[in-house]
Design a protein around this motif. Structure first.
Motif: not given
Ligand code: SAM
Length: 227
Positions: A14-19, A25-27, A60-62, A84-87, A112-115, A128-130, A134-136
């Motif tokens: 549903d999104t081109p956002g980079v998940t 590893a992120y932590e 948003v994008g937690c 909320v997060d798409p991943s 997804i943030a855009e909807s 919303t942080s960082l 990640h969105l176009p």
């Protein structure tokens, strides 16, 4: 290819956002990048959000829920926090994390943030942080518009972004470690984007070592007071 690319997940349909696909590893990457200042920075961000005890908060994008949990401590047991997060891997990680005693319950939703699949005016505070980088670029206005829609009139917004170094050498290093979107993050455009989405910008500044933030309010409807 930067180090940051190794943490990217599968694209959500549903999104081109980079998940983010690898929460552990992120932590580790996040903790190293904050050079021991991560907890202090995010405690400060939770305060800067202006969230009050008992608030309903949306993150948003937690991602792994690091700010979400700080917001839960900020609003206390009478509040409620939604991330909320798409991943799905980062959400699964966030759900397993322990909350500090006295924190608000946290609920994590795929989205997804855009909807945002959330009702109008249903939150007192949105953070919303960082996430925006990640969105176009063309979807950032829609994402901020959605944050305005789900915030009650008079509710507060805190947008946090990575502040790239001013020097070319510094940006080059960030490019290699985290990628183009962070190295060339246009944080100078944030105020305008946030205003265009319907908010009143109330403040902003930097949090060491790498963050910049904007505080805004969804204007209250005539006759209401903004606290
Ligand atoms: C750098 S991480 C930040 C995570 C967390 N907010 C933090 O501060 O640690 C960016 C997050 O944005 C998420 N993301 C990507 N596209 C998104 C979208 N369209 N809507 C909401 N979140 C998105 C990613 O999955 C990732 O978890």
């Amino acid at each position: 290819m930067s180090l940051g690319h190794l943490m990217h997940g599968k694209r959500h349909p549903d999104t081109p956002g980079v998940t983010i696909g690898t929460p552990h590893a992120y932590e580790i990457f996040g903790s190293l990048c904050f050079v021991g200042l991560r907890r202090r920075a995010f405690t400060r961000l939770a305060e800067l959000s202006g969230a009050q005890a008992g608030d309903r908060v949306l993150d948003v994008g937690c991602g792994t829920g690091y700010l979400t949990r700080h917001m839960a401590a900020q609003v206390g047991r009478d509040g409620a926090v939604t991330g909320v997060d798409p991943s799905s891997p980062v959400l699964a990680y966030a759900r397993r994390r322990k909350l500090r005693p006295g924190s608000a319950p946290c609920t994590y939703k795929e989205g997804i943030a855009e909807s945002l699949d959330l009702p109008d005016a249903s939150f007192d505070t949105v953070v919303t942080s960082l996430m925006l980088h990640h969105l176009p670029e063309e979807l950032r206005a829609a994402a901020l518009g959605e944050m305005c829609r789900v915030l009650r009139p008079g509710g507060r917004l805190l947008v946090v972004e990575f502040r790239p170094p001013k020097s070319a050498v510094g940006r080059h290093l960030v490019h290699g470690g985290a990628g183009h979107a962070m190295a060339h993050n246009r944080v100078d455009l944030l105020d305008g984007l946030i205003r265009d989405a319907g908010f009143e910008v109330r403040g902003g500044g930097d949090v060491r070592p790498w963050l910049t933030y904007v505080q805004a309010v969804r204007p209250a409807v005539a006759g209401d007071s903004v606290s």
